[in-house]
Design a protein around this motif. Structure first.
Motif, PDB file in Angstrom:
ATOM      1  N   UNK A  79       0.817  -1.222   0.000  1.00 34.90           N
ATOM      2  CA  UNK A  79       0.000   0.000   0.000  1.00 34.90           C
ATOM      3  C   UNK A  79       0.848   1.269   0.000  1.00 34.90           C
ATOM      4  N   UNK A  80       1.885   1.308  -0.833  1.00 35.10           N
ATOM      5  CA  UNK A  80       2.778   2.470  -0.802  1.00 35.10           C
ATOM      6  C   UNK A  80       2.013   3.726  -1.207  1.00 35.10           C
TER       7      UNK A  80
ATOM      8  N   UNK B 234       2.667   3.776   7.574  1.00 35.96           N
ATOM      9  CA  UNK B 234       3.037   3.278   8.899  1.00 35.96           C
ATOM     10  C   UNK B 234       4.151   2.239   8.805  1.00 35.96           C
ATOM     11  N   UNK B 235       4.809   2.012   9.929  1.00 37.97           N
ATOM     12  CA  UNK B 235       5.785   0.930  10.027  1.00 37.97           C
ATOM     13  C   UNK B 235       5.099  -0.431   9.871  1.00 37.97           C
ATOM     14  N   UNK B 236       3.896  -0.520  10.372  1.00 36.55           N
ATOM     15  CA  UNK B 236       3.196  -1.807  10.338  1.00 36.55           C
ATOM     16  C   UNK B 236       3.003  -2.291   8.902  1.00 36.55           C
TER      17      UNK B 236
ATOM     18  N   UNK C 162       4.389  -5.965   4.614  1.00 33.09           N
ATOM     19  CA  UNK C 162       4.991  -6.139   3.294  1.00 33.09           C
ATOM     20  C   UNK C 162       6.088  -7.198   3.321  1.00 33.09           C
ATOM     21  N   UNK C 163       6.813  -7.301   4.426  1.00 32.03           N
ATOM     22  CA  UNK C 163       7.843  -8.332   4.540  1.00 32.03           C
ATOM     23  C   UNK C 163       7.219  -9.719   4.445  1.00 32.03           C
TER      24      UNK C 163
ATOM     25  N   UNK D 253      11.150   0.034   0.850  1.00 30.81           N
ATOM     26  CA  UNK D 253       9.913   0.489   1.457  1.00 30.81           C
ATOM     27  C   UNK D 253      10.315   1.219   2.725  1.00 30.81           C
ATOM     28  N   UNK D 254       9.841   2.446   2.878  1.00 36.42           N
ATOM     29  CA  UNK D 254      10.376   3.257   3.965  1.00 36.42           C
ATOM     30  C   UNK D 254       9.284   4.034   4.681  1.00 36.42           C
ATOM     31  N   UNK D 255       9.602   4.372   5.925  1.00 38.02           N
ATOM     32  CA  UNK D 255       8.735   5.225   6.709  1.00 38.02           C
ATOM     33  C   UNK D 255       9.626   6.061   7.611  1.00 38.02           C
ATOM     34  N   UNK D 256       9.631   7.367   7.374  1.00 36.17           N
ATOM     35  CA  UNK D 256      10.485   8.270   8.138  1.00 36.17           C
ATOM     36  C   UNK D 256       9.747   8.917   9.297  1.00 36.17           C
TER      37      UNK D 256
END
Length: 317
Positions: free
Chosen positions: A149-150, A225-227, A232-233, A270-273
């Motif tokens: 869901x990027x 979100x990090x979740x 995704x992993x 895939x990132x979340x800052x």
């Protein structure tokens, strides 16, 4: 310590659409749609156009069939029509084209390493259809509820044979701000993170260990979100996607990350800052030494070897 001149005009707004080369077009397209959650919006004989659900522009990624993986042209949106004209004069433009779908007049240029850039102002905004019309009118499309869901393209990390020359180009020509960097023992930069707006970074250049030019380290997409990165992993695990490293947290920029390889061979992050923004107009560049980087990532994960040896196109060892 580097600081930034708050009077410097900022003529770039943000990183825009990108072109990504792949030798397996259909497989790469399936990965971006099914695993990352993008939507296919157009296809022609040699490419597929994809859209992230909250990108205001008509498309986010153009996958281009090619003999080898790698980065194609990166489009950068100017802050105004006048800014585009100023940048055209500054970059020593290599041409102007009008045949890029959904973009107007595009000024072509290259960075010192040979990566292709396209600077534009006019853009067609995304129009949602019945299948992805959002309930909230202030987002581009409905949440896909699929894969990672990027939400948007976050940044591009290039490889370069000459980090100092590239840093000078980013600062003096494009007017970008260096927010963080890795420095060698002699003080010269080995990697640089540059911001175009208020995000912590948009364009990253890392020294190419092969001495080659024009290569890609990775392309990154942001999740809410990090979740979603953790989920995704699992999605990648079930789908047989190569997980290179993570989920974990970078020390530099504090980005929560997962790195995978899409079927064409390009590294995707895939990132979340989180809530980190660069709000200070006179931000002081953070410098990390090689000794500090040798400690690994924020929570102690050591950087794996392929992170330093894999780039696209692949250079034979």
């Amino acid at each position: 310590m580097l600081t930034h001149d708050p009077d410097r005009r900022r003529d770039l707004a943000h990183v825009g659409p990108i072109e990504l080369r792949t030798p397996v077009l259909d497989e790469s397209a399936d990965f971006f749609v099914r695993i990352l959650g993008l939507r296919e919006v157009h296809r022609d004989a040699g490419s597929v156009y994809l859209h992230t659900w909250d990108d205001y522009a008509a498309w986010t990624v153009r996958l281009v069939r090619s003999a080898a993986a790698g980065i194609g042209r990166t489009y950068l949106r100017a802050a105004s029509p006048q800014a585009r004209d100023r940048l055209a004069a500054a970059v020593g433009k290599s041409g102007v084209v009008t045949d890029v779908p959904a973009l107007g007049e595009v000024v072509l240029a290259t960075d010192p390493d040979g990566h292709e850039l396209g600077i534009y102002w006019d853009v067609d905004w995304y129009t949602a259809g019945d299948a992805d019309r959002p309930a909230l009118k202030n987002q581009a499309a409905a949440y896909p509820a699929r894969g990672a869901n990027v939400r948007r393209l976050d940044h591009v990390n290039y490889l370069t044979a000459d980090v100092p020359a590239t840093a000078t180009f980013l600062t003096d020509v494009l007017g970008a701000r260096c927010t963080e960097r890795i420095v060698k023992d002699d003080g010269s930069p080995q990697a640089v993170w540059y911001s175009l707006g208020n995000k912590t970074y948009d364009l990253v250049y890392t020294e190419d260990w092969t001495g080659s030019r024009g290569r890609l380290h990775h392309v990154a997409f942001a999740t809410d979100t990090r979740e979603e990165i953790l989920r995704a992993a699992d999605v990648c695990l079930d789908a047989g996607v190569h997980i290179e490293t993570g989920p974990h947290k970078h020390a530099i920029q504090q980005t929560f990350f997962l790195y995978v390889w899409e079927p064409g061979g390009n590294r995707i992050e895939l990132c979340n800052a989180g809530a980190r923004l660069i709000l200070a107009p006179d931000w002081r560049t953070i410098s990390w030494t090689r000794a500090e980087r040798a400690k690994g990532q924020a929570w102690g994960l050591k950087t794996i070897e392929t992170f330093h040896t894999h780039g696209t196109p692949v250079v034979p060892s």
